[in-house]
Scaffold this motif. Sequence first.
Motif, mmCIF file in Angstrom:
data_model
loop_
_atom_site.group_PDB
_atom_site.id
_atom_site.type_symbol
_atom_site.label_atom_id
_atom_site.label_comp_id
_atom_site.label_asym_id
_atom_site.label_seq_id
_atom_site.Cartn_x
_atom_site.Cartn_y
_atom_site.Cartn_z
ATOM 1 N N HIS A 21 29.163 -17.118 33.013
ATOM 2 C CA HIS A 21 28.248 -16.079 32.556
ATOM 3 C C HIS A 21 28.815 -15.231 31.427
ATOM 4 O O HIS A 21 28.153 -14.303 30.970
ATOM 5 C CB HIS A 21 27.864 -15.159 33.723
ATOM 6 C CG HIS A 21 27.005 -15.827 34.745
ATOM 7 N ND1 HIS A 21 26.763 -15.296 35.986
ATOM 8 C CD2 HIS A 21 26.328 -17.005 34.715
ATOM 9 C CE1 HIS A 21 25.979 -16.110 36.676
ATOM 10 N NE2 HIS A 21 25.705 -17.158 35.923
ATOM 11 N N ARG A 60 18.486 -18.000 35.037
ATOM 12 C CA ARG A 60 19.137 -17.873 36.341
ATOM 13 C C ARG A 60 20.582 -18.336 36.208
ATOM 14 O O ARG A 60 20.988 -18.862 35.182
ATOM 15 C CB ARG A 60 18.369 -18.678 37.397
ATOM 16 C CG ARG A 60 16.929 -18.190 37.591
ATOM 17 C CD ARG A 60 16.362 -18.566 38.949
ATOM 18 N NE ARG A 60 17.091 -17.917 40.012
ATOM 19 C CZ ARG A 60 17.194 -18.395 41.256
ATOM 20 N NH1 ARG A 60 16.614 -19.542 41.570
ATOM 21 N NH2 ARG A 60 17.864 -17.752 42.176
ATOM 22 N N SER A 68 14.567 -12.644 34.920
ATOM 23 C CA SER A 68 16.008 -12.626 35.158
ATOM 24 C C SER A 68 16.521 -11.228 35.459
ATOM 25 O O SER A 68 17.584 -11.054 36.053
ATOM 26 C CB SER A 68 16.750 -13.164 33.921
ATOM 27 O OG SER A 68 16.685 -12.237 32.842
ATOM 28 N N ILE A 69 15.764 -10.221 35.070
ATOM 29 C CA ILE A 69 16.228 -8.833 35.157
ATOM 30 C C ILE A 69 16.059 -8.264 36.559
ATOM 31 O O ILE A 69 16.603 -7.206 36.875
ATOM 32 C CB ILE A 69 15.478 -7.977 34.110
ATOM 33 C CG1 ILE A 69 16.351 -6.867 33.560
ATOM 34 C CG2 ILE A 69 14.185 -7.417 34.663
ATOM 35 C CD1 ILE A 69 15.783 -6.184 32.325
ATOM 36 N N VAL A 70 15.327 -8.964 37.427
ATOM 37 C CA VAL A 70 15.043 -8.446 38.767
ATOM 38 C C VAL A 70 16.247 -8.719 39.678
ATOM 39 O O VAL A 70 16.602 -9.865 39.932
ATOM 40 C CB VAL A 70 13.775 -9.084 39.353
ATOM 41 C CG1 VAL A 70 13.461 -8.457 40.706
ATOM 42 C CG2 VAL A 70 12.596 -8.907 38.404
ATOM 43 N N THR A 71 16.872 -7.647 40.154
ATOM 44 C CA THR A 71 18.060 -7.749 40.989
ATOM 45 C C THR A 71 17.691 -7.783 42.466
ATOM 46 O O THR A 71 16.562 -7.461 42.852
ATOM 47 C CB THR A 71 18.983 -6.545 40.751
ATOM 48 O OG1 THR A 71 18.282 -5.343 41.153
ATOM 49 C CG2 THR A 71 19.369 -6.434 39.278
ATOM 50 N N LYS A 72 18.671 -8.122 43.290
ATOM 51 C CA LYS A 72 18.444 -8.096 44.736
ATOM 52 C C LYS A 72 18.107 -6.682 45.197
ATOM 53 O O LYS A 72 17.249 -6.495 46.073
ATOM 54 C CB LYS A 72 19.666 -8.617 45.490
ATOM 55 C CG LYS A 72 19.436 -8.712 46.995
ATOM 56 C CD LYS A 72 20.608 -9.356 47.711
ATOM 57 C CE LYS A 72 20.310 -9.466 49.213
ATOM 58 N NZ LYS A 72 21.417 -10.127 49.952
ATOM 59 N N ALA A 73 18.744 -5.673 44.587
ATOM 60 C CA ALA A 73 18.443 -4.286 44.945
ATOM 61 C C ALA A 73 16.993 -3.942 44.619
ATOM 62 O O ALA A 73 16.329 -3.216 45.370
ATOM 63 C CB ALA A 73 19.399 -3.335 44.219
ATOM 64 N N GLN A 74 16.492 -4.459 43.496
ATOM 65 C CA GLN A 74 15.099 -4.204 43.137
ATOM 66 C C GLN A 74 14.160 -4.915 44.095
ATOM 67 O O GLN A 74 13.138 -4.348 44.515
ATOM 68 C CB GLN A 74 14.829 -4.656 41.699
ATOM 69 C CG GLN A 74 13.441 -4.313 41.183
ATOM 70 C CD GLN A 74 13.327 -4.477 39.678
ATOM 71 O OE1 GLN A 74 14.279 -4.203 38.940
ATOM 72 N NE2 GLN A 74 12.183 -4.936 39.208
ATOM 73 N N TYR A 75 14.484 -6.149 44.467
ATOM 74 C CA TYR A 75 13.674 -6.833 45.477
ATOM 75 C C TYR A 75 13.649 -6.025 46.778
ATOM 76 O O TYR A 75 12.593 -5.842 47.399
ATOM 77 C CB TYR A 75 14.236 -8.222 45.771
ATOM 78 C CG TYR A 75 13.842 -9.296 44.794
ATOM 79 C CD1 TYR A 75 12.496 -9.627 44.588
ATOM 80 C CD2 TYR A 75 14.797 -10.025 44.087
ATOM 81 C CE1 TYR A 75 12.132 -10.625 43.708
ATOM 82 C CE2 TYR A 75 14.433 -11.031 43.202
ATOM 83 C CZ TYR A 75 13.098 -11.323 43.011
ATOM 84 O OH TYR A 75 12.730 -12.322 42.140
ATOM 85 N N THR A 124 12.902 -16.139 44.368
ATOM 86 C CA THR A 124 14.322 -16.372 44.566
ATOM 87 C C THR A 124 14.664 -16.425 46.050
ATOM 88 O O THR A 124 13.923 -15.940 46.911
ATOM 89 C CB THR A 124 15.147 -15.261 43.916
ATOM 90 O OG1 THR A 124 14.848 -14.018 44.571
ATOM 91 C CG2 THR A 124 14.822 -15.136 42.426
ATOM 92 N N GLU A 139 16.808 -14.618 47.455
ATOM 93 C CA GLU A 139 16.933 -13.237 47.919
ATOM 94 C C GLU A 139 15.591 -12.688 48.390
ATOM 95 O O GLU A 139 15.521 -11.955 49.373
ATOM 96 C CB GLU A 139 17.491 -12.349 46.803
ATOM 97 C CG GLU A 139 18.928 -12.644 46.419
ATOM 98 C CD GLU A 139 19.056 -13.731 45.359
ATOM 99 O OE1 GLU A 139 20.172 -13.960 44.878
ATOM 100 O OE2 GLU A 139 18.023 -14.354 45.023
#
Length: 815
Positions: A8, A190, A328-335, A360, A362
């Motif tokens: 990455h 991803r 791609s910008i959606v994080t696990k915290a946002q989910y 995802t 998540e």
Amino acid sequence: MLQTTYLHSGWEFAEKTWPGGQVATVDTGWLPATVPGHVHLDLIENGVIAHPFERMNELGCQWVDQKDWSYRTTFSWEPNDELPTRILRFEGLDTICQIYLNDQLIGEHDNMFVAVEIDVSDALQEGENTLRIEFESAIRVGLDRQKAYFEKDGLAADTIHFDERSFVRKAQYMYGWDWGPRLVSCGVWRPVCLVEFASRIVDVHVKQTHLPDGAVQLEFDVITQGESGSLNIGGFDPNGDFIDEFIDVEFGAPVLLESPVLWDPRNPQVYELQFSTIDDTKFVDVGLCEVKLLQEPDQYGESFEFEINGQKTWARGANWIPDHSFPSIVTKAQYRDRLEKAKDMGFNMLRVWGGGLYETDEFYDLCDELGILVWQDFPFACAYYPDDEAWQAVIRDEAASNIKRIRNHACLALWCGNNENLEMHVNTWGGPARHPKHYYGVNHYEKVLPELVLELDPQTPYISTSPIGENPNNDGKAEKQKGPNSGGFGDQHCWDVWHGRGDWKYYADSTGRFSSEYGFASSCSTALWSRTLDDSDWDPHSKVVQWHDRTSKGHETFHGYVKLHYPEPVTLEDWVYYSQLNQRDALRFGVEHYRRSVFCRGSLIWQFNDCWPVQSWAIMDSDGEYKALGYDLRRLYADVLLSIVRDGDKITVWAMNDGVEHWARKVYLSATNVATGEVLAEWEGDAELEPNSRGPVLEASIHGLAVPDVLLAATDEDGDLMTWQLLAEPKAARFAEPETLIVSTNREGLLMIQTSTPLVDLMLTEDGSPGCFIDNFITFTQPGVFGVRVTRVPDTIEARSLAGEHRIKITRSPL
């Protein structure tokens, strides 16, 4: 031993051309890039384009999607003889691309929804390696494929609903929707990694058989690669106890759990299973759940109802779209933030809509954890799709990959072939002249997908389309009156109200057995507008505000819907407040209609979330801030609900019990002067309901009461349930002049508010944001002191009710 190295860092990107077959950068040269990511985000970060979410900047970056883009990085690698197999794994490439390792073409890819693995065991070189990905314009390639397909099948060039997006397997909403921008984009969206191993576990499938005596039999299908040796299975039950039944289990042998702990939305408990070989370990959380979709003839037509572990369930939730235009910008915290809010609103189901993504891992993990059932559309929406043998092979690979990935999740309740494609064809959206005669895509929905679900995930129900209606034949032909979306059969997308007759009172005419899409639009929050607009745009009728309205109704029509009930909005702040209240009223009316009915068994509101700052049907805006409806859904989606129905001077209070326990209470109704708080009349009745039942529990007459002055309120004896209704339209009600509200910050987590008059729909914000107020859009039916839950003490407080804007006096003293 298995080793995973994420690649990455060190990425660069450039617009590309192909003189002499070589990559050549244009103007800027190579610029730093973020992986996972999207080209638009990289261009924003490097100052090449303005953010497309702001003002009308979306228009100024359409050129990006006409171009081809190149991404590259370098990484060091040293061989390990104990790890002889080396795989480059791309979790998601968007979308049409060629992959080069050390300037050698090693693979091509063409599907945003499918991971790609390339064996590079013989292609890696010791030391530095160069990885490059060449992305082609999805628009250009889609148009080329469309033209060739139309010529092959003799389709007219102006055939509608068969656009270039149908010929590229990527998230369809990225091409623009009636709530989202056109930002087609591309990129390594991803994670990408190098996986090295001697052997590994490729896939685990945990099959469940629920037996009549309550026991559950588990069988395990495990696919390995390489010389993996013996397989060991272990795990813990939801209580944290080791599962003794797994001891000495032979691979493939069934396991019988005689006293299983079952998973359901009220009690989402999972078994933590572990599958191990000599080199690799996979952890799989399994919830023991049996889901059935009941479609049975009855006096109203044919039912459409979910049964969870033998318990008929009233589905309550909404439709989920991708939570950002660049996923791609959606994080696990946002989910987690979004899904915990869904649970707070009383959801037990989300429909993952067909114009978006297979979500995802998540996302599904969190739905398992929180107890949210998932209706999963396959990603086809509002269009025809090529479905010859070549395309069937593409879809077969895509669907198989994702069915295998998702099928172990307890939350998975339904696979659905597409969103609205059959309805589009049968009802010839836009007129019949330019539609093809053939229902293109039918081979996917009636052949490929059901065959794969039956083979790979037979325990999960499948329907071919939504709305599905009554038994159309394989070519999508059905009688219009009994076809998709007709009511009485299947699920219904009730858009006749918003897109048809235009006032929410017409929800009362719906006979949908399961309302899987319906909604009313409203504005996003003032705080979100402040980050989207310039000062010159700050008007409810400005061109930029209109640009961020994708409701397909026209500006004046949208405003007209609100002005049927609420005053003329003068400021943007007025528009935010009144439009959100009108949306709340609309869905309050719709949800209560469906829950009172004896025929409907589900409500999935369109839509739960937004992907950018926009006026839309969403329950919360793209910041994740609740609109007025979000707060009321806690009541509307509770197991037990009270509802006030008015028919002239006759008032009926209904109770609906969709819980699992017997409910018996006294129910009270009062009529109060909305300006003074004087109680004008009171009534009481006895209510008693078994689970999954509903009915009227109190009747009253309001004859002689002055309609503009009256606020009705119904509650139960414990005060747990409360609902209210103005007799007049809000714009015609006679409120007291807005008073100064006394607010005490003396109690932690609670603001105490003192008022000398009733307050209807008190909206509290901090710099335009409702974020720190757990309770909001509150109605106090009597003068007094009331508590409002907060996550913290706000720095500033703005307050307005239907009476107008209130001044605030803050004190630290108790009230």
